[in-house]
Design a protein around this motif. Sequence first.
Motif, PDB file in Angstrom:
ATOM      1  N   PRO A 102      73.663  19.657 108.081  1.00 44.97           N
ATOM      2  CA  PRO A 102      72.952  20.442 107.454  1.00 44.97           C
ATOM      3  C   PRO A 102      73.061  19.866 105.527  1.00 44.97           C
ATOM      4  N   VAL A 103      72.928  19.474 104.936  1.00 41.37           N
ATOM      5  CA  VAL A 103      72.728  18.743 103.721  1.00 41.37           C
ATOM      6  C   VAL A 103      71.570  17.914 103.446  1.00 41.37           C
ATOM      7  N   GLY A 104      71.309  18.049 102.184  1.00 44.49           N
ATOM      8  CA  GLY A 104      69.731  17.499 101.414  1.00 44.49           C
ATOM      9  C   GLY A 104      69.616  17.470 100.182  1.00 44.49           C
ATOM     10  N   LEU A 105      68.768  17.138  99.758  1.00 43.09           N
ATOM     11  CA  LEU A 105      68.875  16.519  97.612  1.00 43.09           C
ATOM     12  C   LEU A 105      67.408  17.039  97.951  1.00 43.09           C
ATOM     13  N   ILE A 106      67.690  18.019  97.151  1.00 50.68           N
ATOM     14  CA  ILE A 106      66.091  18.829  97.025  1.00 50.68           C
ATOM     15  C   ILE A 106      65.070  18.235  95.777  1.00 50.68           C
ATOM     16  N   ASN A 107      63.818  17.907  97.067  1.00 50.93           N
ATOM     17  CA  ASN A 107      62.894  17.720  96.775  1.00 50.93           C
ATOM     18  C   ASN A 107      61.866  18.454  95.313  1.00 50.93           C
ATOM     19  N   ARG A 108      62.224  17.568  94.236  1.00 46.87           N
ATOM     20  CA  ARG A 108      61.403  18.410  92.905  1.00 46.87           C
ATOM     21  C   ARG A 108      59.887  18.692  92.824  1.00 46.87           C
ATOM     22  N   GLN A 109      59.496  17.813  93.853  1.00 48.09           N
ATOM     23  CA  GLN A 109      58.399  17.352  93.783  1.00 48.09           C
ATOM     24  C   GLN A 109      57.323  18.616  94.341  1.00 48.09           C
ATOM     25  N   LYS A 110      58.247  19.911  95.377  1.00 44.44           N
ATOM     26  CA  LYS A 110      58.237  20.718  95.952  1.00 44.44           C
ATOM     27  C   LYS A 110      58.070  21.787  95.191  1.00 44.44           C
ATOM     28  N   PRO A 111      57.290  22.930  95.171  1.00 40.58           N
ATOM     29  CA  PRO A 111      57.407  24.152  95.068  1.00 40.58           C
ATOM     30  C   PRO A 111      58.629  25.130  95.792  1.00 40.58           C
ATOM     31  N   VAL A 112      59.722  25.456  95.400  1.00 36.49           N
ATOM     32  CA  VAL A 112      60.572  26.296  95.223  1.00 36.49           C
ATOM     33  C   VAL A 112      60.353  27.896  95.174  1.00 36.49           C
ATOM     34  N   ILE A 113      60.592  28.645  96.333  1.00 36.72           N
ATOM     35  CA  ILE A 113      60.016  29.834  96.108  1.00 36.72           C
ATOM     36  C   ILE A 113      61.704  30.761  96.434  1.00 36.72           C
ATOM     37  N   VAL A 114      61.540  31.778  95.287  1.00 32.95           N
ATOM     38  CA  VAL A 114      62.925  32.822  95.609  1.00 32.95           C
ATOM     39  C   VAL A 114      62.545  33.721  95.770  1.00 32.95           C
ATOM     40  N   ASN A 115      62.299  35.149  96.358  1.00 34.85           N
ATOM     41  CA  ASN A 115      61.742  36.583  96.337  1.00 34.85           C
ATOM     42  C   ASN A 115      60.379  36.630  96.389  1.00 34.85           C
ATOM     43  N   GLY A 116      59.844  35.367  96.855  1.00 31.98           N
ATOM     44  CA  GLY A 116      58.518  35.913  96.921  1.00 31.98           C
ATOM     45  C   GLY A 116      57.642  34.845  95.681  1.00 31.98           C
ATOM     46  N   LYS A 117      58.297  34.381  94.851  1.00 30.60           N
ATOM     47  CA  LYS A 117      57.735  34.128  93.485  1.00 30.60           C
ATOM     48  C   LYS A 117      58.016  32.537  92.964  1.00 30.60           C
ATOM     49  N   GLU A 118      57.091  31.897  92.759  1.00 32.63           N
ATOM     50  CA  GLU A 118      57.151  30.192  92.959  1.00 32.63           C
ATOM     51  C   GLU A 118      58.404  30.206  91.385  1.00 32.63           C
ATOM     52  N   VAL A 119      59.859  29.526  91.276  1.00 34.42           N
ATOM     53  CA  VAL A 119      60.435  29.511  89.992  1.00 34.42           C
ATOM     54  C   VAL A 119      60.605  28.140  89.465  1.00 34.42           C
ATOM     55  N   LEU A 120      60.289  27.102  91.193  1.00 33.15           N
ATOM     56  CA  LEU A 120      59.972  26.050  90.185  1.00 33.15           C
ATOM     57  C   LEU A 120      58.855  25.141  90.971  1.00 33.15           C
ATOM     58  N   LYS A 121      58.226  24.858  89.750  1.00 32.12           N
ATOM     59  CA  LYS A 121      56.710  23.863  89.802  1.00 32.12           C
ATOM     60  C   LYS A 121      56.422  22.690  90.782  1.00 32.12           C
ATOM     61  N   ALA A 122      55.625  22.320  91.323  1.00 33.01           N
ATOM     62  CA  ALA A 122      55.685  21.218  92.026  1.00 33.01           C
ATOM     63  C   ALA A 122      56.346  19.918  91.326  1.00 33.01           C
ATOM     64  N   ASP A 123      56.026  20.155  89.827  1.00 31.95           N
ATOM     65  CA  ASP A 123      56.474  19.140  89.241  1.00 31.95           C
ATOM     66  C   ASP A 123      57.766  19.222  88.413  1.00 31.95           C
ATOM     67  N   GLY A 124      58.532  19.951  88.959  1.00 34.86           N
ATOM     68  CA  GLY A 124      59.944  19.613  88.517  1.00 34.86           C
ATOM     69  C   GLY A 124      60.267  20.446  87.676  1.00 34.86           C
ATOM     70  N   THR A 125      59.501  21.480  87.141  1.00 37.54           N
ATOM     71  CA  THR A 125      59.803  22.490  85.823  1.00 37.54           C
ATOM     72  C   THR A 125      60.065  23.733  86.273  1.00 37.54           C
ATOM     73  N   ALA A 126      61.109  24.277  85.299  1.00 38.43           N
ATOM     74  CA  ALA A 126      61.232  26.027  86.379  1.00 38.43           C
ATOM     75  C   ALA A 126      59.921  26.881  85.999  1.00 38.43           C
ATOM     76  N   ASN A 127      59.312  27.852  86.383  1.00 41.44           N
ATOM     77  CA  ASN A 127      58.992  28.786  85.684  1.00 41.44           C
ATOM     78  C   ASN A 127      59.654  30.120  84.829  1.00 41.44           C
ATOM     79  N   SER A 128      59.684  30.965  84.300  1.00 40.77           N
ATOM     80  CA  SER A 128      60.052  31.451  83.557  1.00 40.77           C
ATOM     81  C   SER A 128      60.841  32.311  84.379  1.00 40.77           C
ATOM     82  N   ILE A 129      62.554  33.032  84.864  1.00 42.00           N
ATOM     83  CA  ILE A 129      62.925  34.348  85.361  1.00 42.00           C
ATOM     84  C   ILE A 129      62.745  34.675  84.396  1.00 42.00           C
ATOM     85  N   ASP A 130      62.454  35.777  85.450  1.00 42.56           N
ATOM     86  CA  ASP A 130      62.691  37.516  84.890  1.00 42.56           C
ATOM     87  C   ASP A 130      63.839  38.520  85.180  1.00 42.56           C
TER      88      ASP A 130
END
Length: 130
Positions: A102-130
Amino acid sequence: MRLGYCAFGLLLMCAPIVAHHGTGTYDSTKSVTLSGSVTEFAFTNPHAALYFDVKDENGKVVNWAIEMNSPGVLARAGWSKKMFKFGDQITITVRPAKAGTPVGLINRQKPVIVNGKEVLKADGTANSID
């Protein structure tokens, strides 16, 4: 003889460099999307790491470890040490370990969702965090 010692010494110095960059242990042909609860986010050098609990197909909780870039690289893309907190519900896509662990390398070309909010866009950049 002296040349042999020099060559041996050079090999010993290079071994940690090769061992450190172990991304060859991940299957770059596969992506796995996982959802779970954050247990720890280590925003430290040389690579940031995210740990989270995921229920497998049998309902057993498995703690995954996800390797990421260095904090400096991530910070330039808008990430911060506050991106993930204990208990956050996340969905993340990773390149899984070839060994099936159970080990992996993040795929930064896919979005990351935290508590229902996209915090990492598919281009690898972060959305602003409240």
